[in-house]
Design a protein around this motif. Structure first.
Motif, PDB file in Angstrom:
ATOM      1  N   UNK A  12      33.309  42.214  42.722  1.00  0.00           N
ATOM      2  CA  UNK A  12      33.911  43.389  42.074  1.00  0.00           C
ATOM      3  C   UNK A  12      34.198  44.491  43.087  1.00  0.00           C
ATOM      4  N   UNK A  13      33.241  44.689  44.001  1.00  0.00           N
ATOM      5  CA  UNK A  13      33.411  45.719  45.039  1.00  0.00           C
ATOM      6  C   UNK A  13      34.583  45.354  45.942  1.00  0.00           C
ATOM      7  N   UNK A  17      38.317  47.301  46.517  1.00  0.00           N
ATOM      8  CA  UNK A  17      38.756  47.698  47.854  1.00  0.00           C
ATOM      9  C   UNK A  17      39.984  46.915  48.302  1.00  0.00           C
ATOM     10  N   UNK A  18      40.520  46.097  47.384  1.00  0.00           N
ATOM     11  CA  UNK A  18      41.710  45.279  47.648  1.00  0.00           C
ATOM     12  C   UNK A  18      41.461  44.214  48.715  1.00  0.00           C
ATOM     13  N   UNK A  23      36.884  38.724  47.705  1.00  0.00           N
ATOM     14  CA  UNK A  23      36.499  38.695  46.295  1.00  0.00           C
ATOM     15  C   UNK A  23      36.570  37.273  45.754  1.00  0.00           C
ATOM     16  N   UNK A  24      37.636  36.545  46.099  1.00  0.00           N
ATOM     17  CA  UNK A  24      37.767  35.153  45.649  1.00  0.00           C
ATOM     18  C   UNK A  24      36.597  34.311  46.159  1.00  0.00           C
ATOM     19  N   UNK A  25      36.239  34.510  47.432  1.00  0.00           N
ATOM     20  CA  UNK A  25      35.119  33.756  48.004  1.00  0.00           C
ATOM     21  C   UNK A  25      33.827  34.053  47.256  1.00  0.00           C
ATOM     22  N   UNK A  45      40.347  34.651  38.347  1.00  0.00           N
ATOM     23  CA  UNK A  45      41.737  34.590  37.874  1.00  0.00           C
ATOM     24  C   UNK A  45      42.453  35.915  38.131  1.00  0.00           C
ATOM     25  N   UNK A  46      41.732  37.022  37.955  1.00  0.00           N
ATOM     26  CA  UNK A  46      42.315  38.334  38.254  1.00  0.00           C
ATOM     27  C   UNK A  46      42.769  38.423  39.708  1.00  0.00           C
ATOM     28  N   UNK A  47      41.956  37.867  40.592  1.00  0.00           N
ATOM     29  CA  UNK A  47      42.309  37.867  42.018  1.00  0.00           C
ATOM     30  C   UNK A  47      43.557  37.024  42.278  1.00  0.00           C
ATOM     31  N   UNK A  48      43.597  35.845  41.659  1.00  0.00           N
ATOM     32  CA  UNK A  48      44.770  34.979  41.827  1.00  0.00           C
ATOM     33  C   UNK A  48      46.018  35.661  41.263  1.00  0.00           C
TER      34      UNK A  48
END
Length: 276
Positions: A12-13, A17-18, A23-25, A45-48
């Motif tokens: 989430x952090x 921070x983009x 985040x995916x990892x 999924x949000x990251x993808x």
């Protein structure tokens, strides 16, 4: 489980921070530790989605829905992914499901409005695609009819010259004009989006002026958009904005008749989904 939850918090952090790759990892490691937690899948999924990697968005959302059929985010993002690959029918179903679930969770929440925007867009695109197909078919049929009328007119003239008999056929010019009027009438349901101003007033909220999405009726008999009137009650005061009579959220009742009228109208006039 504790380690997986910490990885989710780390993800989430990173997301805020983009740092999408990190985040995916993090979410992937959380999934490896606890694969039966749906939020880990929707977060990834949000990251993808951030990367426009829609096939992975679809895969993660389907996995999340296997674990939790009531996940608003999973239905919402799956609908978006299906829309991206122009699977409008299934995309609309997922967005409608997300809309219904979202209303129950928080009828004035930002996600409900986001879902409606996507739903309206997908419905409009589906209508636009079908409208274009109908337009091509109408054009082809109109040209075929005009050709047939021209052939008939030529045969009638030839027959008159050979037989010497006078005929009083329907004037050719009037036939062509009637044909054009007929096809113009057939095209009325495919009016351009600029005709949105013609949406009947009774299908629109008197506060927002937008076509109803989730209409509710007050004891005084006035219908409002649910999110709009709830926002009014919360921020302005507990009274009907038009009649000024006391009003509480518990008194709002779904206006199923108007909801069905809107559904029927939009089904016939898909251009009305076009958003400003």
């Amino acid at each position: 489980a504790r380690q997986a939850e910490q990885l989710k918090l780390d993800g989430n952090v990173y997301y805020k921070k983009d740092r999408i790759g990190a985040a995916i990892d993090a979410y992937t490691e959380a999934i490896a530790l606890c694969p039966n937690v749906p939020i880990y899948w929707t977060n990834r999924a949000l990251c993808h989605r951030k990367r426009n990697d829609w096939s992975k968005v679809e895969d993660d959302c389907r996995r999340a829905l296997e674990l939790d059929r009531h996940s608003v985010k999973a239905h919402y993002m799956l609908g978006q992914a299906l829309l991206q690959r122009k699977d409008y029918a299934d995309g609309v179903k997922e967005l409608e499901k997300a809309m219904d679930l979202g209303r129950g969770a928080d009828p004035v929440g930002y996600m409900v409005e986001d879902i409606w925007q996507q739903l309206a867009r997908s419905k409009y695109l589906a209508w636009d695609e079908e409208s274009a197909k109908r337009s091509i078919k109408r054009k082809q049929l109109k040209e075929a009819c005009e050709t047939a009328l021209n052939v008939k007119y030529a045969l009638d003239l030839s027959s008159t010259e050979v037989s010497g008999e006078e005929k009083n056929p329907y004037p050719f010019g009037e036939l062509i004009e009637d044909l054009h009027r007929l096809f113009e009438k057939a095209a009325e349901d495919d009016a351009p989006s600029e005709a949105r101003a013609l949406v009947p007033e009774y299908l629109c909220c008197q506060i927002s002026l937008d076509i109803f999405r989730d209409p509710v009726i007050t004891p005084s008999g006035i219908t409002y958009e649910r999110a709009v009137i709830l926002n009014h009650l919360k921020k302005v005061g507990k009274f009907d904005p038009l009649t000024r009579e006391p009003l509480h959220a518990s008194q709002l009742v779904p206006n199923l008749a108007i909801k069905e009228a809107v559904r029927s109208y939009l089904e016939k006039h898909g251009w009305a989904y076009k958003m400003d």
